[in-house]
Every structure is written in structure tokens, then in C-alpha cells.
Scaffold this motif. Structure first.
Motif, PDB file in Angstrom:
ATOM      1  N   LYS A   1       3.385   6.795  -8.960  1.00 55.27           N
ATOM      2  CA  LYS A   1       2.648   7.445 -10.053  1.00 55.27           C
ATOM      3  C   LYS A   1       1.146   7.386  -9.806  1.00 55.27           C
ATOM      4  CE  LYS A   1       6.139   6.385 -13.568  1.00 55.27           C
ATOM      5  NZ  LYS A   1       6.448   5.556 -14.773  1.00 55.27           N
ATOM      6  N   ARG A   2       0.688   6.246  -9.320  1.00 62.11           N
ATOM      7  CA  ARG A   2      -0.732   6.086  -9.023  1.00 62.11           C
ATOM      8  C   ARG A   2      -1.178   7.093  -7.955  1.00 62.11           C
ATOM      9  NH1 ARG A   2      -2.607   1.867  -5.682  1.00 62.11           N
ATOM     10  NH2 ARG A   2      -0.610   0.803  -5.981  1.00 62.11           N
ATOM     11  N   ALA A   3      -0.365   7.214  -6.904  1.00 62.43           N
ATOM     12  CA  ALA A   3      -0.705   8.143  -5.821  1.00 62.43           C
ATOM     13  C   ALA A   3      -0.653   9.592  -6.287  1.00 62.43           C
ATOM     14  CB  ALA A   3       0.248   7.930  -4.651  1.00 62.43           C
ATOM     15  N   ALA A   4       0.367   9.934  -7.071  1.00 61.95           N
ATOM     16  CA  ALA A   4       0.491  11.304  -7.567  1.00 61.95           C
ATOM     17  C   ALA A   4      -0.681  11.665  -8.462  1.00 61.95           C
ATOM     18  CB  ALA A   4       1.814  11.467  -8.320  1.00 61.95           C
ATOM     19  N   ASN A   5      -1.175  10.678  -9.202  1.00 63.74           N
ATOM     20  CA  ASN A   5      -2.337  10.904 -10.059  1.00 63.74           C
ATOM     21  C   ASN A   5      -3.587  11.198  -9.224  1.00 63.74           C
ATOM     22  OD1 ASN A   5      -3.630  10.838 -12.737  1.00 63.74           O
ATOM     23  ND2 ASN A   5      -4.687   9.048 -11.916  1.00 63.74           N
ATOM     24  N   TYR A   6      -3.714  10.499  -8.087  1.00 62.40           N
ATOM     25  CA  TYR A   6      -4.840  10.759  -7.189  1.00 62.40           C
ATOM     26  C   TYR A   6      -4.725  12.149  -6.561  1.00 62.40           C
ATOM     27  CZ  TYR A   6      -5.617   5.653  -7.235  1.00 62.40           C
ATOM     28  OH  TYR A   6      -5.839   4.365  -7.601  1.00 62.40           O
ATOM     29  N   ALA A   7      -3.518  12.476  -6.093  1.00 62.51           N
ATOM     30  CA  ALA A   7      -3.326  13.692  -5.305  1.00 62.51           C
ATOM     31  C   ALA A   7      -3.361  14.958  -6.149  1.00 62.51           C
ATOM     32  CB  ALA A   7      -2.000  13.613  -4.552  1.00 62.51           C
ATOM     33  N   ARG A   8      -2.909  14.857  -7.398  1.00 63.87           N
ATOM     34  CA  ARG A   8      -2.779  16.047  -8.247  1.00 63.87           C
ATOM     35  C   ARG A   8      -1.935  17.113  -7.573  1.00 63.87           C
ATOM     36  NH1 ARG A   8      -3.872  14.319 -13.262  1.00 63.87           N
ATOM     37  NH2 ARG A   8      -5.884  13.238 -13.350  1.00 63.87           N
ATOM     38  N   GLY A   9      -0.973  16.675  -6.785  1.00 65.77           N
ATOM     39  CA  GLY A   9      -0.099  17.595  -6.083  1.00 65.77           C
ATOM     40  C   GLY A   9       0.977  16.830  -5.329  1.00 65.77           C
ATOM     41  N   PRO A  10       1.747  17.523  -4.510  1.00 63.26           N
ATOM     42  CA  PRO A  10       2.865  16.882  -3.825  1.00 63.26           C
ATOM     43  C   PRO A  10       2.413  15.802  -2.845  1.00 63.26           C
ATOM     44  CG  PRO A  10       2.506  19.093  -2.976  1.00 63.26           C
ATOM     45  CD  PRO A  10       1.643  18.952  -4.188  1.00 63.26           C
ATOM     46  N   VAL A  11       3.232  14.762  -2.732  1.00 62.09           N
ATOM     47  CA  VAL A  11       2.941  13.651  -1.829  1.00 62.09           C
ATOM     48  C   VAL A  11       4.169  13.363  -0.973  1.00 62.09           C
ATOM     49  CG1 VAL A  11       1.248  12.590  -3.368  1.00 62.09           C
ATOM     50  CG2 VAL A  11       3.665  11.948  -3.567  1.00 62.09           C
ATOM     51  N   VAL A  12       3.963  12.565   0.055  1.00 66.79           N
ATOM     52  CA  VAL A  12       5.060  12.111   0.904  1.00 66.79           C
ATOM     53  C   VAL A  12       5.245  10.615   0.664  1.00 66.79           C
ATOM     54  CG1 VAL A  12       5.878  11.789   3.273  1.00 66.79           C
ATOM     55  CG2 VAL A  12       4.646  13.884   2.637  1.00 66.79           C
ATOM     56  N   VAL A  13       6.422  10.237   0.199  1.00 66.66           N
ATOM     57  CA  VAL A  13       6.744   8.848  -0.117  1.00 66.66           C
ATOM     58  C   VAL A  13       7.667   8.311   0.969  1.00 66.66           C
ATOM     59  CG1 VAL A  13       7.821   7.286  -1.791  1.00 66.66           C
ATOM     60  CG2 VAL A  13       6.523   9.287  -2.583  1.00 66.66           C
ATOM     61  N   ILE A  14       7.329   7.167   1.519  1.00 68.02           N
ATOM     62  CA  ILE A  14       8.153   6.549   2.566  1.00 68.02           C
ATOM     63  C   ILE A  14       8.561   5.161   2.109  1.00 68.02           C
ATOM     64  CG2 ILE A  14       8.301   5.821   4.970  1.00 68.02           C
ATOM     65  CD1 ILE A  14       5.476   8.117   4.030  1.00 68.02           C
ATOM     66  N   LYS A  15       9.868   4.904   2.101  1.00 67.43           N
ATOM     67  CA  LYS A  15      10.396   3.596   1.704  1.00 67.43           C
ATOM     68  C   LYS A  15      11.253   3.054   2.847  1.00 67.43           C
ATOM     69  CE  LYS A  15      12.474   1.141  -2.192  1.00 67.43           C
ATOM     70  NZ  LYS A  15      11.230   0.566  -2.704  1.00 67.43           N
ATOM     71  N   VAL A  16      10.995   1.789   3.226  1.00 69.24           N
ATOM     72  CA  VAL A  16      11.685   1.188   4.378  1.00 69.24           C
ATOM     73  C   VAL A  16      12.233  -0.183   4.019  1.00 69.24           C
ATOM     74  CG1 VAL A  16      10.111   2.390   5.955  1.00 69.24           C
ATOM     75  CG2 VAL A  16       9.626   0.016   5.285  1.00 69.24           C
ATOM     76  N   ALA A  17      13.031  -0.722   4.926  1.00 75.16           N
ATOM     77  CA  ALA A  17      13.500  -2.102   4.818  1.00 75.16           C
ATOM     78  C   ALA A  17      12.517  -3.020   5.526  1.00 75.16           C
ATOM     79  CB  ALA A  17      14.888  -2.240   5.441  1.00 75.16           C
ATOM     80  N   LYS A  18      12.551  -4.284   5.167  1.00 70.75           N
ATOM     81  CA  LYS A  18      11.739  -5.268   5.874  1.00 70.75           C
ATOM     82  C   LYS A  18      12.295  -5.439   7.284  1.00 70.75           C
ATOM     83  CE  LYS A  18      10.890  -7.735   1.561  1.00 70.75           C
ATOM     84  NZ  LYS A  18      11.153  -8.974   0.778  1.00 70.75           N
ATOM     85  N   PRO A  19      11.455  -5.770   8.250  1.00 67.57           N
ATOM     86  CA  PRO A  19      11.947  -5.960   9.624  1.00 67.57           C
ATOM     87  C   PRO A  19      13.067  -7.000   9.710  1.00 67.57           C
ATOM     88  CG  PRO A  19       9.570  -5.808   9.623  1.00 67.57           C
ATOM     89  CD  PRO A  19       9.988  -5.857   8.178  1.00 67.57           C
TER      90      PRO A  19
END
Length: 279
Positions: free
Chosen positions: A199-217
């Protein structure tokens, strides 16, 4: 007959979200007697009609919880669902003496430190902690695009960049999600959790974003497996317009659980979004 029943008894420590009910149903289908230990009232309410018994507990009552496991004859446990660390910090006075002794010996209060300590405590008391994947393997997608829309070349470049950064912050046990646009990091997940970071990032971008979610090593498969669901996609909505025009949710294949997959795919297709599993 009594030995067989005991061997198929499972203590389900349930946090927030839909995963506890999905796992409980899967365990019942495998023939388990399931005793739930709900960490919140909503978690307990949604499990009442599925499991054999529900106890309402607090995460910091390790001594009491161990006794309940003994009383129920439970030798296997599984931890599932969200347990926001902020909730633990806000309820620090509910820690019992057993929890205080364990936490006081930890080098820090990172997720890994707390989870390893709880797991070791359970297993030192004769309770084997099973992995969520033993019941929910069908929720882990293979590499590929799950939606109609493929990421663009520019979005794949963001995914590649964000994946490397996400792996590094995950290694440091800060978070497991980063949000990127034009190969610039808009937000990094910390204690606030995935959805709030998005939400914080989307508020900054005011548009589409790319979200990346990973596992810990070195992800401990007993705890905190990265998970995405409808709340993740809803967090990507542009605040001013209430809708998205594109956007990508990229998850680590075979390591991230996708809850409500059909609903998520439909939502993405309706909003011109892409859901992709990468490695």
C-alpha cells in the motif's frame, strides 16, 4: 487402537487468515483428529465447525500451551496463519514465565530467532513440528504465468532486479517482499507486513507496481512460509482510483503458497494484472 488414534492427532496452532481452515480440512481428510489452538478469536470461530476441539490461547503462554498439548496427548503440531509481530509486542505482558525465560536468551527478536526457539521448545517436549507443505503442497505453484496477461519485458526486468533484492533482505530476516517500478525500489517489507508495504509503494507510485515475494534462503518450512492471497492483490489497488491498470505480483515458485488461486486469477484477469511464479 488407542496408539493409532494418538499417532493421528494433530495440534494446529492457528493464526489469522484462511490457511488454518484449509490446513485443518486437509488434515481431517488425512484422518487426523485435529485440536486447534487459536491465537485470536476470529481464528477460533472459523475453525469451530471443522476441528474436533478449539482452545483460545495467547502466543506468549508457552507453559500453558505445552500443558494443553500433554493433556490432549498431542505428539505432532503444525503452525499456520499470520501472527503479526506487532500483536506480540503489544501484548508483551501476556508472556508467561516459560516464554520470558526463552525470549530472554535470544540474541534478537527477529522472526527466525523466535520461531526457531518455539520449535526447539516444542520438540524438546516431545512434540514434532510438521511443515505446512505436508498438508498444503497443492498451494505451491510451479514456474509459469498463472494469468492471461504475461509480464512485459520491462516488468520482467523489474522482477529480476527485485528478486535479488528480496532474497537479500530475506537473508537478513528483514522481510520477504519488495515493490519495484522501473528498477527502483519503492518499498521494502519490514515489521508492518506485506500488505502495508505494498500500500505504501502504491501510494508513492500512483500507478501499477511490480511486487516480488520470496522465501528466505534458509526458510524453516515449519514456520512463516511466504503466502499470497486476495488481500495481497487488493493492496496493489491504486488508492485514488480504486482500481489497477496493470501491475505484477511475482512469487518464488515452489516456495510460496497461493491462497484463493481461482479468485486471484479471476481478479488479475479483470484488472489487467499478471500473477507469475519465478525462480
Amino acid at each position: 487402537m488407542e496408539q493409532q488414534t494418538a499417532a493421528k492427532a494433530l495440534g494446529l496452532v492457528a493464526g489469522e487468515g484462511k490457511l488454518p481452515t484449509i490446513l485443518a480440512q486437509a488434515a481431517k481428510e488425512k484422518g487426523y483428529r485435529v485440536v486447534a489452538f487459536a491465537l485470536s478469536e476470529p481464528a477460533g470461530e472459523q475453525l469451530h465447525n471443522i476441528v474436533d476441539k478449539v482452545y483460545q490461547i495467547a502466543p506468549g503462554q508457552l507453559g500453558r500451551n505445552r500443558q494443553l498439548f500433554d493433556n490432549e496427548g498431542l505428539k505432532e503440531a503444525v503452525f499456520v496463519g499470520k501472527v503479526p509481530k506487532l500483536n506480540l509486542l503489544r501484548n508483551i505482558t501476556k508472556l508467561d514465565w516459560t516464554a520470558i525465560k526463552i525470549i530472554s536468551k535470544l540474541p534478537n527478536l527477529n522472526d527466525d530467532a523466535i520461531q526457531f526457539a518455539v520449535g526447539d521448545f516444542m520438540e524438546s517436549n516431545g512434540v514434532r513440528v510438521l511443515t505446512q507443505s505436508e498438508f498444503l503442497r497443492h498451494l505451491f505453484p510451479e514456474v509459469g504465468v498463472l494469468t492471461k496477461r504475461q509480464p512485459t519485458a520491462e516488468e520482467y526486468a523489474d522482477i529480476d532486479y527485485g528478486f535479488k533484492v528480496a532474497k537479500e533482505i530475506a537473508r537478513l530476516d528483514i522481510g520477504q517482499t519488495v515493490i519495484v517500478r522501473d528498477r527502483m525500489i519503492l518499498a521494502i517489507e519490514a515489521i508492518e507486513g506485506t500488505d502495508e508495504a505494498i500500500k505504501r509503494a502504491a501510494n508513492y507510485a500512483r500507478g501499477p507496481v511490480v511486487v516480488i515475494k520470496v522465501a528466505k534462503p534458509n526458510q524453516d518450512q515449519r514456520f512463516d512460509i511466504p503466502t499470497v492471497g486476495m488481500s495481497t492483490l487488493n493492496s496493489m489497488l491504486v488508492p485514488e482510483h480504486g482500481k489497477t491498470q496493470g501491475g505484477v505480483l511475482a512469487i518464488e515458485a515452489k516456495e510460496t503458497m497461493v491462497v484463493e488461486k481461482d479468485e486471484m486469477v479471476k481478479f488479475c484477469d479483470e484488472h489487467d494484472m499478471s500473477l507469475v511464479a519465478v525462480s
